[in-house]
Design an enzyme around this catalytic site. Structure first.
Site, PDB file in Angstrom:
ATOM      1  N   GLU A  68       5.374   0.737  -2.334  1.00 42.65           N
ATOM      2  CA  GLU A  68       6.036   1.578  -3.326  1.00 42.65           C
ATOM      3  C   GLU A  68       6.043   3.039  -2.719  1.00 42.65           C
ATOM      4  OE1 GLU A  68       3.689   0.734  -6.751  1.00 42.65           O
ATOM      5  OE2 GLU A  68       4.842  -1.272  -6.865  1.00 42.65           O
ATOM      6  N   GLN A  95       1.293  -0.909   0.715  1.00 42.19           N
ATOM      7  CA  GLN A  95       0.766  -2.217   0.644  1.00 42.19           C
ATOM      8  C   GLN A  95       1.590  -3.101   1.726  1.00 42.19           C
ATOM      9  OE1 GLN A  95       1.469  -2.079  -3.456  1.00 42.19           O
ATOM     10  NE2 GLN A  95       2.491  -4.026  -3.653  1.00 42.19           N
ATOM     11  N   TRP A 118       5.333  -8.550 -10.568  1.00 41.86           N
ATOM     12  CA  TRP A 118       5.852  -9.536  -9.749  1.00 41.86           C
ATOM     13  C   TRP A 118       4.491 -10.308  -9.216  1.00 41.86           C
ATOM     14  CZ3 TRP A 118       5.354  -9.043  -4.126  1.00 41.86           C
ATOM     15  CH2 TRP A 118       4.523  -7.839  -3.829  1.00 41.86           C
ATOM     16  N   ASP A 119       3.385  -9.851  -9.206  1.00 37.32           N
ATOM     17  CA  ASP A 119       2.209 -10.301  -8.425  1.00 37.32           C
ATOM     18  C   ASP A 119       1.903 -11.472  -9.078  1.00 37.32           C
ATOM     19  OD1 ASP A 119       1.587  -7.504  -9.837  1.00 37.32           O
ATOM     20  OD2 ASP A 119      -0.233  -8.398 -10.257  1.00 37.32           O
TER      21      ASP A 119
END
Length: 783
Positions: A487, A590, A358-359
């Site tokens: 996560e 994160q 996704w990044d």
């Protein structure tokens, strides 16, 4: 070894054997189609040599202790293909090897304007013979399938008998598997099977095929001998090795010079002989152009890149150097990737098995949309091409629409870990967000119609079927059992980031249908009604006692994490603390809710942002390379510009300093893009505000000037920021309106507009977990 600080080159002097893998990554060359790690010309010693083709992978079964229904079965792993970089040199029979003899001089320079890796060395052999070598290596931005090496060797002091052995080879690499999930899977040494080869004069070609996926790669090398009369030549090719050999006596001060051209083509289930013919034609093109012409084309391509992308940040030479390095790597790992994904590590190493996540959409593409819009469009067109696979995945999960792969190379799901894989539906939010954002920034109606609309519609259908209206919550729309960006919190109900991004997607899809027509998009009128109803009723978790938004519905009910019990060397926690412990505590890997505030700022008041950031900053350990850039953006917005500067440096220098201790496996492209965001969205305060760019700039102490261009709807806007004011100017294109600290400015060609910097407001008190505060950044000079 830390490179010298120079504005336009990345220079490494000496030879650090203990840092070789990191050096190979930092000196990587790529064009998005072909990537070559920065190994030594002679091929040894090498820590992790690699040559990669976009989309070229082997498959392997995903190992499970217990496989569940709907779990993916097949992994995809980027393959290290045929290596053409090796040019070995023998001096009076002794091999040039930095581990033997005496290294008198050694320097390698990655030239960011020339797009070339330049090496110079002087070496005395164990037998006392001295030689000087200079090489220039490029991976062409103009001809994606071609790479080239210009090589010269000079005898010092007296004539020497030299042998040059130039190879094209598939080599069995000794690489062991580890328990670090960030590293790539290790493929068997015999993954590539020789299919055919040929050679003539100074040219040789090899074709190989992967054992399981059936992908075929054909590679070729050709040579031009520029200076070396009287030298004997031989050529051979067989199986997995081709070698051109040049032998003779070199007179002192009369270097032998040669140019080596490489060409690569790969395709699934191709006929090897057909691909060899394609390589042959590419080598013909390369020879016709010649190395020097390819070098000139490379420089010209990068001149255009820097005109559209360069960031000038005065006062901190190290960060300035790192910003240009980041922009160079972002460009070269995306430039010719058409038809393929941009992996998390680009084509700079085997990390994450070469997968895209996704990044790319959330962090890399925003930078490209403003600096290199064609690259962003190509990446999103690749995503759209995988829609059939995303629809198939959604059906397997019992959903409508499209559910894109969490990690993949070819579009199929490759994650075998449900909590931080399949459950991470926010990958779909990132794709929809990037598509809508690129359509808005580019103003490209064709892209909006052909790419953005299908993506937004199919992902909206997925959200509508994933969530439900919960009567227990007064009919609020809930999305349960998902994992957000953090996560360390998995399978949660109503992750705020996911819900807000889904809400934006649903509304954007409905607006597209209004504009383009339901019939054109194949949407039933009832679907649009359902999307708007879901968006309007979206659950937004909030804790009235703490007066903060909740990362998810139950986050603040979890016990606190004992940060004091964790030593600094035990980060990242995922390698030292059981997931069982992480999942049930208040600890954040994160930014999650904080990321939501940077991309959905419209959903929060200024005061809510300050309170939320203060609460979640104290829980965020930054065990992801994605973290610091986002925290920089939010720190700047709430008024702590020094903290934003600290996080900017952490993000942009992550690979330079090997902060995560895994740069050896490849660059962290999203961290490099996070550095861009820290500057542009953080210090410059850029936001997209309806049909207008909005800025809220402020510089940290010690930074006297920041300047950069942005491409927006066919215009190139130049922004300059000083501690006192910010001029805005049109470099090309029509007039534009921008917002500066809430005031609308008219910027016309030849008529810059300038405005004063707003006075700073007091920042909230911000603290980090014990031992996890970023290093306080102070400006550095070139000296």
């Amino acid at each position: 070894m830390r490179p010298q600080l120079e504005p336009w080159v990345h220079r490494e002097t000496g030879w650090p054997p203990d840092d070789a893998a990191h050096s190979e990554t930092m000196l990587s060359l790529s064009n998005g189609h072909l990537g070559i790690r920065g190994t030594l010309d002679e091929g040894a010693p090498a820590a992790l040599p690699g040559t990669y083709l976009a989309g070229f992978f082997e498959t392997r079964p995903i190992p499970y202790a217990e496989r569940g229904a709907g779990d993916p079965e097949i992994d995809q792993v980027l393959v290290n293909v045929t290596d053409g970089t090796r040019i070995a040199l023998f001096v009076e029979g002794e091999p040039l090897d930095l581990r033997t003899g005496t290294l008198l001089e050694h320097e390698r320079v990655l030239d960011l304007r020339a797009g070339m890796l330049v090496r110079t060395l002087r070496w005395r052999s164990p037998g006392g013979h001295e030689i000087a070598v200079r090489s220039r290596r490029l991976v062409s931005l103009a001809r994606p399938e071609i790479a080239g090496i210009a090589y010269e060797a000079e005898a010092i002091g007296r004539p020497l008998r030299l042998t040059v052995a130039s190879d094209l080879a598939v080599r069995a690499l000794a690489r062991r598997a580890t328990d670090d999930p960030r590293e790539g899977a290790v493929l068997p040494a015999d993954t590539l099977v020789a299919r055919c080869s040929e050679h003539e004069r100074r040219r040789a070609l090899l074709a190989h095929q992967t054992r399981r996926s059936g992908h075929v790669v054909a590679a070729g090398m050709d040579h031009e001998l520029i200076a070396g009369d009287g030298f004997a030549e031989t050529i051979e090719a067989d199986g997995s090795l081709a070698r051109w050999t040049l032998t003779g006596t070199a007179e002192a001060r009369r270097p032998i010079r040669l140019a080596k051209l490489l060409a690569y083509h790969g395709a699934p289930d191709a006929e090897p002989g057909t691909l060899l013919a394609t390589v042959r034609r590419s080598l013909d093109v390369g020879r016709a152009l010649g190395f020097e012409r390819l070098a000139a084309m490379q420089h010209a391509a990068l001149d255009d890149v820097w005109a559209h992308a360069d960031i000038e940040l005065e006062g901190d030479a190290e960060v300035q150097h790192a910003l240009r390095y980041a922009l160079f790597q972002l460009h070269q790992n995306a430039a010719c990737a058409e038809g393929h994904a941009i992996p998390a590590k680009g084509l700079t190493g085997p990390g994450y098995s070469g997968h895209t996540f996704w990044d790319t959409e959330m962090f890399v593409l925003p930078a490209l949309s403003y600096c290199a819009p064609d690259h962003a469009e190509n990446a999103l067109r690749w995503r759209a091409s995988t829609l059939p696979k995303a629809k198939a995945k959604a059906r397997r999960l019992g959903l409508r629409g499209a559910a894109f792969a969490w990690r993949t190379i070819g579009g199929e799901e490759c994650s075998g870990y449900l909590p931080a894989g399949t459950a991470a539906f926010h990958v779909n939010a990132a794709i929809a967000h990037a598509a809508a954002r690129h359509a808005a920034v580019s103003g490209d109606e064709r892209f909006e119609r052909e790419v953005a609309a299908p993506l937004l519609v199919e992902i909206a259908r997925m959200w509508a079927s994933l969530g439900y209206h919960d009567d227990r919550r007064g009919g609020r729309f809930s999305i349960d059992g998902v994992t957000g960006p953090d996560e360390y919190s998995t399978l949660v109900d109503n992750n705020l980031y996911t819900n807000l991004m889904a809400q934006a997607n649903l509304r954007a899809a409905a607006a597209l249908v209004d504009r383009l027509g339901s019939e054109a998009l194949g949407v039933e009128p009832g679907e649009v009604v359902a999307w708007r109803r879901a968006a309007d009723a979206m659950t937004i978790p909030y804790d009235p006692e703490l007066n903060i938004h909740l990362q998810d519905e139950d986050f603040t009910r979890h016990a606190p994490f004992d940060f004091a019990a964790v030593a600094p060397e035990q980060c990242p926690l995922l390698l030292h603390v059981p997931y069982f412990e992480l999942y049930r505590r208040q600890v954040i890997k994160q930014p999650d809710l904080v990321l939501a505030m940077t991309v959905r700022g419209d959903a929060f008041t200024d005061e809510q942002k300050r309170r939320n950031f203060a609460y979640y900053e104290a829980l965020t350990v930054r065990d992801s390379s994605l973290a610091a850039g986002t925290q920089a953006v939010m720190a700047a917005e709430v008024g702590d510009v020094q903290l934003a500067y600290d996080y900017l440096a952490e993000a942009i220098l992550l690979d330079h300093h090997d902060t995560a201790r895994n740069t050896a496996d490849g660059l962290h492209l999203a961290a490099l893009a996070g550095g861009w965001a820290a500057v542009i969205n953080g210090l410059a305060g850029l936001r997209e505000d309806a049909d207008r760019l909005s800025f809220a700039p402020r510089l940290p102490d010690g930074i006297p000037r920041l300047a950069f261009p942005l491409t927006y709807r066919g215009r190139r806007l130049r922004v300059e920021i000083t501690p006192s004011d910010a001029p805005y100017a049109i470099e090309s294109g029509d007039a534009i309106e921008v917002t500066h600290w809430g005031d609308v400015l008219q910027v016309r060609p030849g008529q810059p507009a300038a405005a004063r910097i707003a006075p700073a407001k007091p920042a909230p008190t911000l603290r980090q977990p014990p031992g996890r505060a970023p290093e306080r950044r102070r400006p550095t000079s070139l000296s």
